[in-house]
Design a protein around this motif. Structure first.
Motif, PDB file in Angstrom:
ATOM      1  N   ALA A 379      67.342  54.039  34.103  1.00 19.12           N
ATOM      2  CA  ALA A 379      66.795  55.389  33.937  1.00 19.12           C
ATOM      3  C   ALA A 379      67.895  56.436  33.902  1.00 19.12           C
ATOM      4  CB  ALA A 379      65.813  55.696  35.068  1.00 19.12           C
ATOM      5  N   PHE A 383      67.265  57.692  30.203  1.00 16.34           N
ATOM      6  CA  PHE A 383      66.343  58.829  30.304  1.00 16.34           C
ATOM      7  C   PHE A 383      66.939  59.892  31.232  1.00 16.34           C
ATOM      8  CE2 PHE A 383      63.936  54.946  29.586  1.00 16.34           C
ATOM      9  CZ  PHE A 383      63.258  55.260  28.424  1.00 16.34           C
ATOM     10  N   SER A 389      67.313  62.732  35.986  1.00 11.31           N
ATOM     11  CA  SER A 389      66.534  61.628  35.436  1.00 11.31           C
ATOM     12  C   SER A 389      65.087  62.060  35.237  1.00 11.31           C
ATOM     13  CB  SER A 389      66.590  60.408  36.363  1.00 11.31           C
ATOM     14  OG  SER A 389      65.784  59.375  35.855  1.00 11.31           O
ATOM     15  N   TYR A 390      64.527  61.745  34.073  1.00 10.91           N
ATOM     16  CA  TYR A 390      63.160  62.133  33.757  1.00 10.91           C
ATOM     17  C   TYR A 390      62.151  61.036  34.130  1.00 10.91           C
ATOM     18  CZ  TYR A 390      64.272  66.447  31.327  1.00 10.91           C
ATOM     19  OH  TYR A 390      64.670  67.729  31.051  1.00 10.91           O
ATOM     20  N   VAL A 391      62.650  59.921  34.635  1.00  4.59           N
ATOM     21  CA  VAL A 391      61.789  58.786  34.962  1.00  4.59           C
ATOM     22  C   VAL A 391      61.802  58.564  36.470  1.00  4.59           C
ATOM     23  CG1 VAL A 391      61.453  56.293  34.676  1.00  4.59           C
ATOM     24  CG2 VAL A 391      62.139  57.683  32.726  1.00  4.59           C
TER      25      VAL A 391
END
Length: 612
Positions: A379, A383, A389-391
């Motif tokens: 992640a 991402f 982190s977007y996750v």
């Protein structure tokens, strides 16, 4: 007078709901500040949760009404607190657990492990405790206990039956039964008087005989046989008590190992994210597991040893079946056969079980490798935007849950040549049925505890309300004298307090009430909040003393072979062992893992501006 008291007791919830808000109303009226108004809401909810005047989830909705009315927070902000990332993590984790239960995979795992470990007394305890703890890491501890207790009872009944058949008292009873059968058989037919006389003579031959030399038992010998039989019953009852307690305790202990194992863990995760938004995801699935899993293993081993001593005795050689007699080996074989027969009933693994197993393993791998901490995760590399982190863990578990709604529970016939030929031979006019998925919404809706989702949201709303009203800052300033006490002593006292409090109320309500206060206290005395919040969260799962403390205890108690004093004796020692184990964990491997010897930057606020 008795009738009046009976009416009051019967309608006590209505009286409490009416009187408690009025009795504590002087607080916001005499102290017209936002802190006092927020304190009024928290005290009201705490009393309603402890007394269970309303369902826990309904009480958790109070902030939606009271915070806007008291000008603490506007309704839009309050409602936004009720469905956060942690709630989605909880929902996704439960959907995966429901899929595991739905395809009966958890029962196959349980019976398979028991077949490997065997049925010797100590190993039987170990087998049921290890299986229950492992399953409780991933599915509800209530569901785990409800599944494992009947299996344990079936094995115990078989052991008792075989023990009765091989004991002296059992052989005598069997002889008497055979004699009565011989006596009754001729009487049902039109036999002669001579035949009946012979039957009576046969009955006399089978009067209570000594199992060794065959002579007619005297009154004294009959009493001895009765004592032997009573001793066997007491021994079996004690073994049943120990087995029931081992299952329900292991279910509570296993839940602390994973972030989604029990709701208090998610409450703690949500509170950390709510109160300290800049914490850099310090608590995630991987970091929690690396801290709590060794703690769980150590506590499980100590509880196994304690229950073995309490219910099996100090003869460990006998408990492990070393030098067992032929009759004992026969009993163990019969009990083993019960487990084997249950395992055979499951048949070979179906496609749905295989698919759920693969998805479950994929989920665990994705959780661990998302952001392990000691190295960049997938992640972090993929991402990531502007260092963020977007996750999260919730993203992963919802993704796996969605796959379970899409993947069929059986292999489609057109992918299997043999099955396709069979279908072609059938009537072509018959309508083709749609294959069900691994998980369907009807099953989720029935088994999902939606009240816990609201309860989590209510806790987040309370934490946000305390921050907005300034109550957390005020409370923290009043707790600054605690900085004169050593940190381990503070943590130990708070863990004991939480472990005692959780015996009387829900562990979710306990953590929801205590964690915001503990976070404020840690900030005020310049102590890493995790040093207090982590052990207290684990301590909330140490509900071992009372049947009402947690659902697994109630399930074990409902089987009727336990008394409250039995659970209190075993649970009191286990509570102390649990608190000591948690203190060992937080002061050893927990220290470097979470950098607990420093006050973190993300915990700084106006109340902790002087902390370094």
């Amino acid at each position: 007078m008795t009738a009046v008291w009976r009416v009051i007791v019967t309608h006590r919830n209505y009286l409490i709901a009416l009187l408690v808000p009025l009795l504590i109303l002087p607080l916001p009226l005499l102290v017209p500040t936002q802190e006092a108004r927020c304190g009024y809401v928290i005290i009201l909810m705490a009393l309603f949760w402890c007394m269970e005047v309303l369902p826990l989830g309904v009480t958790a909705l109070f902030p939606v009404v009271l915070f806007p009315l008291m000008n603490i927070m506007d309704s839009t902000k309050v409602c936004m607190e009720y469905l956060k990332d942690t709630n989605m993590l909880f929902i996704g984790g439960l959907m995966v657990a429901i899929a595991v239960e739905h395809c009966n995979l958890h029962k196959r795992i349980a019976l398979g492990v028991l077949l490997i470990l065997g049925v010797r007394p100590a190993l039987l305890f170990m087998g049921f405790m290890s299986v229950t703890a492992f399953l409780s890491m991933w599915i509800s501890n209530t569901a785990t206990t409800a599944m494992m207790i009947p299996i344990a009872q079936a094995v115990l009944e078989q052991l008792h039956k075989s023990e009765h058949e091989t004991s002296p008292a059992g052989r005598v009873a069997e002889s008497i039964n055979k004699a009565f059968e011989l006596q009754e058989a001729p009487s049902k037919s039109d036999s002669s008087q001579e035949t009946q006389t012979q039957a009576c003579a046969t009955l006399l031959l089978f009067l209570p005989l000594h199992p060794d030399n065959g002579h007619v038992l005297t009154v004294e010998e009959e009493e001895k046989l009765k004592d032997v039989k009573q001793l066997e019953e007491e021994k079996h009852l004690t073994f049943c008590k120990g087995m029931s307690l081992s299952v329900c305790y292991a279910a509570s202990i296993g839940g602390i190992a994973t972030l989604t194992g029990t709701t208090p863990n998610l409450v703690m995760k949500g509170q950390i994210d709510e109160l300290f938004p800049a914490n850099n995801n310090v608590v995630n699935f991987a970091s929690w597991f690396m801290f709590a899993f060794p703690t769980m293993l150590l506590l499980l081993a100590l509880s196994w040893i304690w229950l073995q001593i309490m219910f099996l005795g100090f003869d460990f050689r006998k408990n492990f079946g070393c030098g067992a007699s032929a009759s004992m080996k026969a009993k163990q074989k019969m009990a083993y056969r019960v487990i084997k027969d249950e395992h055979k009933k499951l048949g070979p693994m179906r496609f749905s079980e295989i698919a759920v197993t693969v998805l479950f393993l994929l989920l665990v791998v994705l959780w661990f490798t998302r952001d392990p901490g000691f190295m960049p995760g997938w992640a972090t590399n993929v991402f990531n935007k502007n260092g963020k982190s977007y996750v999260t863990d919730a993203t992963v578990v919802i993704f796996i849950s969605l796959l379970m709604f899409l993947i069929p529970s059986e292999i489609p016939t057109y992918l299997c040549r043999n099955r396709a030929q069979q279908v072609q031979q059938q009537d072509s006019t018959r309508q083709t049925s749609v294959l069900p998925a691994l998980l369907d919404w009807k099953t989720v809706n029935q088994k999902m505890p939606w009240n816990i989702v609201i309860l989590l949201g209510g806790g987040f709303a309370l934490a946000k309300g305390s921050e907005e009203s300034g109550l957390s800052v005020w409370l923290g300033s009043k707790l600054t004298p605690l900085q004169n006490i050593s940190s381990p002593a503070i943590a130990l006292l708070l863990c004991l307090l939480v472990a005692t409090f959780t015996e009387c109320t829900s562990n979710v309500a306990t953590t929801t009430l205590f964690l915001p206060i503990l976070a404020s206290m840690a900030q005020a005395i310049c102590l890493n909040p995790l040093y207090i919040m982590l052990p207290c969260t684990l301590s909330a799962s140490l509900a071992f003393m009372l049947p009402v403390a947690t659902p697994p205890n109630a399930i074990a108690f409902s089987y009727g072979k336990l008394k409250v004093i039995d659970m209190a004796k075993a649970g009191s020692v286990l509570n102390i062992l649990g608190v000591l184990t948690i203190m060992l964990a937080i002061n050893t491997w927990g220290y470097p893992m979470f950098d607990l010897n420093h006050f973190p930057v993300w915990a700084n606020s106006t109340s902790a501006a002087s902390c370094k």
